[in-house]
Design a protein around this motif. Sequence first.
Motif, PDB file in Angstrom:
ATOM      1  N   ASN A 161      50.124  47.730  47.670  1.00  0.00           N
ATOM      2  CA  ASN A 161      48.835  47.784  48.369  1.00  0.00           C
ATOM      3  C   ASN A 161      48.186  46.419  48.210  1.00  0.00           C
ATOM      4  O   ASN A 161      47.749  46.046  47.114  1.00  0.00           O
ATOM      5  CB  ASN A 161      47.992  48.891  47.729  1.00  0.00           C
ATOM      6  N   ILE A 162      48.133  45.674  49.299  1.00  0.00           N
ATOM      7  CA  ILE A 162      47.802  44.240  49.210  1.00  0.00           C
ATOM      8  C   ILE A 162      46.407  43.994  48.625  1.00  0.00           C
ATOM      9  O   ILE A 162      46.193  43.009  47.914  1.00  0.00           O
ATOM     10  CB  ILE A 162      47.957  43.572  50.597  1.00  0.00           C
ATOM     11  N   ALA A 163      45.472  44.881  48.875  1.00  0.00           N
ATOM     12  CA  ALA A 163      44.110  44.717  48.335  1.00  0.00           C
ATOM     13  C   ALA A 163      44.119  44.566  46.824  1.00  0.00           C
ATOM     14  O   ALA A 163      43.343  43.796  46.263  1.00  0.00           O
ATOM     15  CB  ALA A 163      43.243  45.917  48.717  1.00  0.00           C
ATOM     16  N   PHE A 164      44.990  45.328  46.178  1.00  0.00           N
ATOM     17  CA  PHE A 164      45.025  45.333  44.715  1.00  0.00           C
ATOM     18  C   PHE A 164      45.601  44.034  44.151  1.00  0.00           C
ATOM     19  O   PHE A 164      45.440  43.760  42.970  1.00  0.00           O
ATOM     20  CB  PHE A 164      45.802  46.548  44.208  1.00  0.00           C
ATOM     21  N   GLU A 192      45.112  40.975  46.116  1.00  0.00           N
ATOM     22  CA  GLU A 192      44.095  40.012  46.547  1.00  0.00           C
ATOM     23  C   GLU A 192      42.878  40.024  45.630  1.00  0.00           C
ATOM     24  O   GLU A 192      42.222  39.001  45.442  1.00  0.00           O
ATOM     25  CB  GLU A 192      43.648  40.306  47.985  1.00  0.00           C
ATOM     26  N   ALA A 193      42.577  41.197  45.076  1.00  0.00           N
ATOM     27  CA  ALA A 193      41.401  41.309  44.208  1.00  0.00           C
ATOM     28  C   ALA A 193      41.524  40.407  42.984  1.00  0.00           C
ATOM     29  O   ALA A 193      40.519  40.064  42.363  1.00  0.00           O
ATOM     30  CB  ALA A 193      41.196  42.760  43.772  1.00  0.00           C
ATOM     31  N   TYR A 194      42.755  40.000  42.632  1.00  0.00           N
ATOM     32  CA  TYR A 194      42.942  39.109  41.486  1.00  0.00           C
ATOM     33  C   TYR A 194      43.207  37.664  41.913  1.00  0.00           C
ATOM     34  O   TYR A 194      43.684  36.854  41.112  1.00  0.00           O
ATOM     35  CB  TYR A 194      44.055  39.656  40.573  1.00  0.00           C
ATOM     36  N   ASP A 243      49.622  50.343  43.585  1.00  0.00           N
ATOM     37  CA  ASP A 243      48.177  50.038  43.642  1.00  0.00           C
ATOM     38  C   ASP A 243      47.740  49.695  42.226  1.00  0.00           C
ATOM     39  O   ASP A 243      47.129  50.508  41.542  1.00  0.00           O
ATOM     40  CB  ASP A 243      47.365  51.271  44.071  1.00  0.00           C
ATOM     41  N   VAL A 244      48.062  48.505  41.783  1.00  0.00           N
ATOM     42  CA  VAL A 244      47.918  48.212  40.357  1.00  0.00           C
ATOM     43  C   VAL A 244      46.526  47.703  40.003  1.00  0.00           C
ATOM     44  O   VAL A 244      46.122  46.615  40.407  1.00  0.00           O
ATOM     45  CB  VAL A 244      48.983  47.208  39.896  1.00  0.00           C
ATOM     46  N   ASP A 245      45.845  48.507  39.215  1.00  0.00           N
ATOM     47  CA  ASP A 245      44.497  48.193  38.761  1.00  0.00           C
ATOM     48  C   ASP A 245      44.585  47.881  37.261  1.00  0.00           C
ATOM     49  O   ASP A 245      45.038  48.724  36.481  1.00  0.00           O
ATOM     50  CB  ASP A 245      43.625  49.432  39.017  1.00  0.00           C
ATOM     51  N   ARG A 258      49.119  56.955  42.784  1.00  0.00           N
ATOM     52  CA  ARG A 258      48.521  57.217  41.469  1.00  0.00           C
ATOM     53  C   ARG A 258      49.250  58.270  40.645  1.00  0.00           C
ATOM     54  O   ARG A 258      49.395  58.144  39.437  1.00  0.00           O
ATOM     55  CB  ARG A 258      47.051  57.605  41.653  1.00  0.00           C
TER      56      ARG A 258
END
Lengths: 275, 275
Positions: free
Chosen positions: A60-63, A65-67, A22-24, A239
């Motif tokens: 986690n695909i959302a993380f 797609e957010a970019y 989950d890369v932020d 995390r």
Amino acid sequence: MTTEQLISQIKIKKSFLCVGLDVDLDKIPTHLLELEDPIFEFNKAIIDATHDLAVAYKPNIAFFEAYGIKGWLSLKKTINYINENYPDIFTIADAKRGDIGNTSAMYAKAFFEDLNFDSITVAPYMGKDSVEPFLAFENKHTIMLALTSNVGAFDFQTLQVDGKELYKHVLETAKTWKNSQNLMYVVGATKAEYFTEIRKIVPDSFLLVPGIGAQGGSLSEVCKYGMNANVGLLINSSRAIIYASKGTDFVVKARAEALQMQQEMEGILNVSFLK
Amino acid sequence: MTTEQLISQIKIKKSFLCVGLDVDLDKIPTHLLELEDPIFEFNKAIIDATHDLAVAYKPNIAFFEAYGIKGWLSLKKTINYINENYPDIFTIADAKRGDIGNTSAMYAKAFFEDLNFDSITVAPYMGKDSVEPFLAFENKHTIMLALTSNVGAFDFQTLQVDGKELYKHVLETAKTWKNSQNLMYVVGATKAEYFTEIRKIVPDSFLLVPGIGAQGGSLSEVCKYGMNANVGLLINSSRAIIYASKGTDFVVKARAEALQMQQEMEGILNVSFLK
């Protein structure tokens, strides 16, 4: 990957750990931000440092797609990197997809064919024809939400339907679908006491278990109530492992966290299973 | 876009048509396949031919993801094209997303910020904290699944919970969430008789209605039971419009189909509403 191959990897590695990616960009070591693709570089470093301790990775695909396009490129590079360098790893696209039949078929194509994941998480609300297109893929696995680890799980999943909770209906119904042998289920670790009931319905299925660590679940409790003869559990940690440190030592700290989990798991695994 | 602006567009165009962009390279005119980005070129042609007849476009995200990075680029070009050329159009990312809070926040960022959609479809199974991150965006709209148009809708959505169907609990519960004024709901046209009950729970909300045409729903029935003083309906049509012809006349045929739907809608719209 077949289920047998996954079980074999669990025996070899004495681990049923899944590492969530989950890369932020706000949370990774700042020195990586100067590189061309910090998300991929971070994932690569984490994977290289933990691949012998984990049997699965779960981007986690959302993380991604957010970019936007950049994120999608990072996702492609990450899954390709795993498939090329560590083909024994079980890969999970944590995407929570699900739509009418012809649309689910397109999602299945995206994740099973274009990206070549071994599995994908899906949502059950739209029922049978929203999930069966995923189940049609041989040696691919569809991990359906049953009882999730968040507080919102109690909004609908535990509503009483004919004297039992909705998530039990979801499990019982899904078992009757075509190619249901390709199903696994998401069950949150924060509700360990529920595993006994769940195992009565799906004794043999693999369960993907989020919620250990940051969300408060206990590994030993989950194993006590949820483990079957083939282990049947993939315990996810995101995390606690990937953000163990924000410094240049993040790889060392991530490995130390993963090692600690693997050793706890090895302690729990039945001696007879490991023979 | 605000809800008031959407209602204003419905008055101006005498239409509450949403055109679904579910672009399958096997179904579009073959002469487009020679172009660099056939998906975008197809969408652009359809949008240019129908923008005065439709108030909304709904790219179906699965159909872009299935083509990987190329598909994601086509999606970006499509939404940018609409936003730059037709800023009065309401845009819907048909994505059926939903996950734990920090993950839903990333999906919201992807679709509301990076891609700049006006709205996104989401799934309710994970409850409040999986949807509220979307609702936090001002002048963005979150379209939650209630009662879908597929046969699988009867697997779980209509299960009886305390004497009423699950989808009614979903509607009633969602109304209590923070910023619930930003919610709209998906209700399938194939179940027109259900609209009466649904309007008792959400009298003022907009409903996105798939299932007219290819899936068998009737426009007049849906309007009879589902329309409110502000119309409150967005009727989606995908295949009947975009695949009206596979020949070089696909633009003309698509416009003819959209025009026929717009005219049916104009006939239904209340004279007093249009003043």
